[in-house]
Scaffold this motif. Structure first.
Motif, PDB file in Angstrom:
ATOM      1  N   LEU A  25       0.834  -1.205   0.000  1.00 24.40           N
ATOM      2  CA  LEU A  25       0.000   0.000   0.000  1.00 24.40           C
ATOM      3  C   LEU A  25       0.871   1.258   0.000  1.00 24.40           C
ATOM      4  O   LEU A  25       0.591   2.221  -0.706  1.00 24.40           O
ATOM      5  N   ILE A  26       1.918   1.241   0.788  1.00 23.97           N
ATOM      6  CA  ILE A  26       2.830   2.388   0.836  1.00 23.97           C
ATOM      7  C   ILE A  26       3.496   2.584  -0.522  1.00 23.97           C
ATOM      8  O   ILE A  26       3.564   3.703  -1.037  1.00 23.97           O
ATOM      9  N   ALA A  27       3.957   1.499  -1.126  1.00 28.23           N
ATOM     10  CA  ALA A  27       4.604   1.590  -2.440  1.00 28.23           C
ATOM     11  C   ALA A  27       3.622   2.109  -3.492  1.00 28.23           C
ATOM     12  O   ALA A  27       3.975   2.960  -4.315  1.00 28.23           O
ATOM     13  N   GLU A  28       2.371   1.623  -3.468  1.00 27.83           N
ATOM     14  CA  GLU A  28       1.368   2.059  -4.438  1.00 27.83           C
ATOM     15  C   GLU A  28       1.014   3.537  -4.281  1.00 27.83           C
ATOM     16  O   GLU A  28       0.717   4.211  -5.261  1.00 27.83           O
ATOM     17  N   GLN A  29       1.017   4.027  -3.048  1.00 27.70           N
ATOM     18  CA  GLN A  29       0.615   5.405  -2.814  1.00 27.70           C
ATOM     19  C   GLN A  29       1.749   6.401  -3.032  1.00 27.70           C
ATOM     20  O   GLN A  29       1.525   7.600  -3.045  1.00 27.70           O
ATOM     21  N   GLY A  30       2.954   5.912  -3.224  1.00 26.59           N
ATOM     22  CA  GLY A  30       4.077   6.793  -3.544  1.00 26.59           C
ATOM     23  C   GLY A  30       4.637   7.492  -2.321  1.00 26.59           C
ATOM     24  O   GLY A  30       4.330   7.146  -1.180  1.00 26.59           O
ATOM     25  N   GLU A  31       5.465   8.488  -2.585  1.00 27.26           N
ATOM     26  CA  GLU A  31       6.124   9.200  -1.494  1.00 27.26           C
ATOM     27  C   GLU A  31       5.085   9.837  -0.581  1.00 27.26           C
ATOM     28  O   GLU A  31       4.158  10.495  -1.036  1.00 27.26           O
ATOM     29  N   GLY A  32       5.243   9.634   0.696  1.00 34.09           N
ATOM     30  CA  GLY A  32       4.292  10.184   1.643  1.00 34.09           C
ATOM     31  C   GLY A  32       4.735   9.952   3.068  1.00 34.09           C
ATOM     32  O   GLY A  32       5.912   9.752   3.335  1.00 34.09           O
ATOM     33  N   TRP A  33       3.773   9.947   3.953  1.00 29.61           N
ATOM     34  CA  TRP A  33       4.050   9.749   5.372  1.00 29.61           C
ATOM     35  C   TRP A  33       2.891   8.998   6.008  1.00 29.61           C
ATOM     36  O   TRP A  33       1.809   8.923   5.450  1.00 29.61           O
ATOM     37  N   GLU A  34       3.133   8.420   7.176  1.00 25.88           N
ATOM     38  CA  GLU A  34       2.167   7.536   7.804  1.00 25.88           C
ATOM     39  C   GLU A  34       1.527   8.191   9.026  1.00 25.88           C
ATOM     40  O   GLU A  34       2.057   8.103  10.125  1.00 25.88           O
ATOM     41  N   PRO A  35       0.383   8.832   8.836  1.00 25.06           N
ATOM     42  CA  PRO A  35      -0.302   9.460   9.969  1.00 25.06           C
ATOM     43  C   PRO A  35      -1.025   8.425  10.826  1.00 25.06           C
ATOM     44  O   PRO A  35      -1.289   7.310  10.392  1.00 25.06           O
ATOM     45  N   ASP A  36      -1.334   8.829  12.054  1.00 29.87           N
ATOM     46  CA  ASP A  36      -2.038   7.958  12.979  1.00 29.87           C
ATOM     47  C   ASP A  36      -3.436   8.472  13.285  1.00 29.87           C
ATOM     48  O   ASP A  36      -4.326   7.700  13.604  1.00 29.87           O
TER      49      ASP A  36
END
Length: 189
Positions: free
Chosen positions: A76-87
């Motif tokens: 999912l992280i790879a598919e969504q590209g550069e980003g960050w993981e909010p909680d």
């Protein structure tokens, strides 16, 4: 500093993280079960979405712990590209779907926007989650000059009040609430 966009999941992705059917997420949300608090999600175009960080932590917070599919999380992280993981939902920037975009520009119909998207004349979505397209509000606003330049009949004028409400998290127009279906619809949310 965070990357450009946060990682999110919809019902389908949330369920897949724990190896269950998407309907199970709806059951977790049911007031009679009380497993998943609806306040943990944001609502975009009448659908709930969760920050990936929360979704990944969820399995450890339940009375019956659930095992997270770490490979799917990575995918999912790879598919969504550069980003960050909010909680938390309050960490998220303004996110819009078709309902909010229609209201933002006072488009005459959903078909107007759907046609524009299908013809490639609208910015590419930032997410495709559980079959729905989502955009950062900033992505849509940045595209206004291009939308206007290629428009024939739609002015693509931004309603400043709608934009301000979306940015402040106070938007209460079309798509701002989940329309409950099934046996819990009578009880209200």
């Amino acid at each position: 500093m965070h990357g450009r966009k946060p990682y999110l999941v919809g019902h389908q992705e949330f369920a897949a993280l724990y190896g269950v059917e998407p309907q199970m997420v709806g059951q977790w949300l049911a007031p009679s079960r009380g497993v998943l608090d609806p306040a943990t999600a944001i609502v975009v175009s009448g659908v709930r979405y969760w920050p990936l960080g929360f979704a990944c932590r969820f399995g450890k917070t339940t009375a019956r712990p659930k095992l997270l599919n770490v490979r799917l999380r990575e995918r999912l992280i790879a598919e969504q590209g550069e980003g960050w993981e909010p909680d938390l939902g309050e960490e998220l920037p303004p996110i819009v779907g078709q309902h909010e975009i229609i209201e933002l520009f006072h488009l005459p119909s959903q078909g107007t926007l759907a046609t524009r998207i299908a013809q490639g004349g609208f910015p590419e979505q930032d997410w495709l989650l559980s079959g729905s397209r989502l955009w950062l509000l900033d992505t849509v606003i940045a595209a206004v000059p291009e939308l206007r330049a290629s428009a024939r009949t739609v002015s693509w004028e931004v309603d400043q009040k709608v934009e301000a409400a979306l940015r402040a998290g106070t938007y209460d127009g079309p798509g701002s609430v989940v329309l409950t279906r099934g046996r819990h619809a009578r009880k209200g949310v």
